[in-house]
Design a protein around this motif. Structure first.
Motif, PDB file in Angstrom:
ATOM      1  N   ARG A 183       0.867  -1.198   0.000  1.00 55.45           N
ATOM      2  CA  ARG A 183       0.000   0.000   0.000  1.00 55.45           C
ATOM      3  C   ARG A 183       0.898   1.241   0.000  1.00 55.45           C
ATOM      4  O   ARG A 183       1.956   1.268   0.654  1.00 55.45           O
ATOM      5  CB  ARG A 183      -0.938  -0.021   1.224  1.00 55.45           C
ATOM      6  CG  ARG A 183      -0.195  -0.126   2.529  1.00 55.45           C
ATOM      7  CD  ARG A 183      -1.085  -0.307   3.750  1.00 55.45           C
ATOM      8  NE  ARG A 183      -0.269  -0.736   4.883  1.00 55.45           N
ATOM      9  CZ  ARG A 183       0.497   0.069   5.625  1.00 55.45           C
ATOM     10  NH1 ARG A 183       0.500   1.353   5.398  1.00 55.45           N
ATOM     11  NH2 ARG A 183       1.233  -0.405   6.605  1.00 55.45           N
ATOM     12  N   LEU A 204       5.385  -8.697   5.617  1.00 59.43           N
ATOM     13  CA  LEU A 204       5.549  -7.243   5.648  1.00 59.43           C
ATOM     14  C   LEU A 204       5.635  -6.745   4.211  1.00 59.43           C
ATOM     15  O   LEU A 204       5.905  -7.523   3.279  1.00 59.43           O
ATOM     16  CB  LEU A 204       6.823  -6.862   6.413  1.00 59.43           C
ATOM     17  CG  LEU A 204       6.840  -7.159   7.918  1.00 59.43           C
ATOM     18  CD1 LEU A 204       8.242  -6.899   8.482  1.00 59.43           C
ATOM     19  CD2 LEU A 204       5.813  -6.309   8.664  1.00 59.43           C
ATOM     20  N   GLY A 236      -1.236  -5.272   2.452  1.00 56.01           N
ATOM     21  CA  GLY A 236      -0.897  -4.780   3.779  1.00 56.01           C
ATOM     22  C   GLY A 236      -1.950  -3.832   4.323  1.00 56.01           C
ATOM     23  O   GLY A 236      -2.801  -3.326   3.584  1.00 56.01           O
ATOM     24  N   GLY A 237      -1.916  -3.628   5.635  1.00 57.29           N
ATOM     25  CA  GLY A 237      -2.908  -2.766   6.278  1.00 57.29           C
ATOM     26  C   GLY A 237      -4.304  -3.257   5.953  1.00 57.29           C
ATOM     27  O   GLY A 237      -4.580  -4.468   6.026  1.00 57.29           O
ATOM     28  N   SER A 254       2.525   3.421   3.081  1.00 55.95           N
ATOM     29  CA  SER A 254       3.617   2.859   3.894  1.00 55.95           C
ATOM     30  C   SER A 254       4.929   3.566   3.554  1.00 55.95           C
ATOM     31  O   SER A 254       5.274   3.713   2.367  1.00 55.95           O
ATOM     32  CB  SER A 254       3.741   1.364   3.583  1.00 55.95           C
ATOM     33  OG  SER A 254       5.085   0.946   3.614  1.00 55.95           O
ATOM     34  N   HIS A 255       5.674   3.980   4.597  1.00 60.12           N
ATOM     35  CA  HIS A 255       6.968   4.625   4.340  1.00 60.12           C
ATOM     36  C   HIS A 255       7.883   3.726   3.502  1.00 60.12           C
ATOM     37  O   HIS A 255       8.566   4.190   2.588  1.00 60.12           O
ATOM     38  CB  HIS A 255       7.674   4.944   5.660  1.00 60.12           C
ATOM     39  CG  HIS A 255       7.030   6.032   6.450  1.00 60.12           C
ATOM     40  ND1 HIS A 255       6.000   5.810   7.321  1.00 60.12           N
ATOM     41  CD2 HIS A 255       7.273   7.371   6.494  1.00 60.12           C
ATOM     42  CE1 HIS A 255       5.641   6.949   7.879  1.00 60.12           C
ATOM     43  NE2 HIS A 255       6.383   7.918   7.387  1.00 60.12           N
ATOM     44  N   ASN A 256       7.906   2.445   3.841  1.00 58.25           N
ATOM     45  CA  ASN A 256       8.850   1.553   3.162  1.00 58.25           C
ATOM     46  C   ASN A 256       8.453   1.287   1.712  1.00 58.25           C
ATOM     47  O   ASN A 256       9.318   1.077   0.863  1.00 58.25           O
ATOM     48  CB  ASN A 256       8.996   0.253   3.966  1.00 58.25           C
ATOM     49  CG  ASN A 256       9.753   0.496   5.255  1.00 58.25           C
ATOM     50  OD1 ASN A 256      10.835   1.085   5.243  1.00 58.25           O
ATOM     51  ND2 ASN A 256       9.188   0.091   6.383  1.00 58.25           N
ATOM     52  N   GLU A 271      12.674  -6.403   1.932  1.00 54.62           N
ATOM     53  CA  GLU A 271      13.502  -5.448   2.693  1.00 54.62           C
ATOM     54  C   GLU A 271      13.713  -4.225   1.799  1.00 54.62           C
ATOM     55  O   GLU A 271      14.447  -4.257   0.798  1.00 54.62           O
ATOM     56  CB  GLU A 271      14.851  -6.002   3.159  1.00 54.62           C
ATOM     57  CG  GLU A 271      14.782  -6.840   4.435  1.00 54.62           C
ATOM     58  CD  GLU A 271      14.259  -6.084   5.651  1.00 54.62           C
ATOM     59  OE1 GLU A 271      14.445  -4.865   5.726  1.00 54.62           O
ATOM     60  OE2 GLU A 271      13.659  -6.723   6.523  1.00 54.62           O
ATOM     61  N   PRO A 296       7.451  -3.590   1.717  1.00 61.51           N
ATOM     62  CA  PRO A 296       7.202  -4.021   0.341  1.00 61.51           C
ATOM     63  C   PRO A 296       7.927  -5.310  -0.027  1.00 61.51           C
ATOM     64  O   PRO A 296       8.851  -5.751   0.662  1.00 61.51           O
ATOM     65  CB  PRO A 296       7.784  -2.865  -0.476  1.00 61.51           C
ATOM     66  CG  PRO A 296       8.986  -2.434   0.336  1.00 61.51           C
ATOM     67  CD  PRO A 296       8.565  -2.603   1.778  1.00 61.51           C
TER      68      PRO A 296
END
Ligand SMILES: N[C@@H](CCC(=O)N[C@@H](CS)C(=O)NCC(=O)O)C(=O)O
Length: 203
Positions: free
Chosen positions: A7, A50, A33-34, A10-12, A63, A52
């Protein structure tokens, strides 16, 4: 075609999509996610459950910082990744330091954006605001000596710290004056990909 799972709030995920945009890569981003959840097929790709994760021609990586390094080592992304060993270490150091920075900014974000006002932990917010303010002095000092965290040019050393710096700047909290950081943040805003991918409303 590159596939990016995650999504966009997300910061990542933002970090990876931002670089893909900077590189002009064609990609297909899929919401995971979320609120979108994760199915077994996704968990088989990323056992951490998790985001991305990317898939590129049958090659899967998770990662976010490893994904940044992979993309910047291929598909013509090398201009974002210094080659000379000391220049590379100086830039990459900020990718690792970003975890320290994120640990300060993330609690403020979760408390002020994703927690209802009656559930907020004011003490945690105050401690995190103070910690982020102190850490921002380290960034400011580095950016007094060089225009970008990656060195003389924008690169992957800037991306992880900038994703959280944007959140810190957007949050309604007190921040000390950091002229060099502010100059860097203004320069980031001149980049279409930063504005379009990272500077979206916090959610
Ligand atoms: N170290 C991992 C951290 C990944 C991570 O924590 N992702 C968060 C979003 S920023 C996540 O997957 N949260 C669960 C979810 O969105 O469902 C990376 O950099 O990729």
């Amino acid at each position: 075609m590159l596939t990016i799972w995650g999504r966009i709030n997300s910061h990542n995920v933002k970090k990876v999509v931002w670089l893909a945009e900077e590189m002009g890569l064609a990609y297909d981003r899929r919401d995971v996610g979320g609120p979108f959840g994760m199915d077994d097929a996704y968990r088989a790709l990323n056992p951490n459950a998790l985001i991305p994760t990317i898939e590129d021609g049958g090659f899967t990586v998770w990662e976010s910082n490893s994904i940044l390094r992979y993309l910047a080592s291929s598909h013509g992304g090398e201009r974002f990744y210094p080659v000379e060993s000391r220049a590379r270490a100086s830039a990459e150091r900020w990718m690792d330091w970003h975890f320290t920075w994120a640990d300060a900014v993330r609690p403020i974000f979760f408390q002020m954006v994703r927690t209802s006002p009656d559930q907020r932990d004011a003490g945690l917010v105050a401690r995190s605001v103070a910690r982020a303010a102190a850490l921002s002095a380290i960034l400011d000092e580095a950016l007094e000596r060089q225009p970008w965290l990656s060195g003389d040019a924008f690169g992957i050393g800037d991306i992880p710290v900038a994703a959280y710096a944007n959140t810190w700047v957007q949050l309604p909290v007190e921040r000390p004056s950091r002229p060099n950081l502010e100059r860097w943040y203004a320069a980031l805003q001149e980049r279409d990909a930063f504005r379009n991918v990272v500077m979206i409303p916090l959610s």
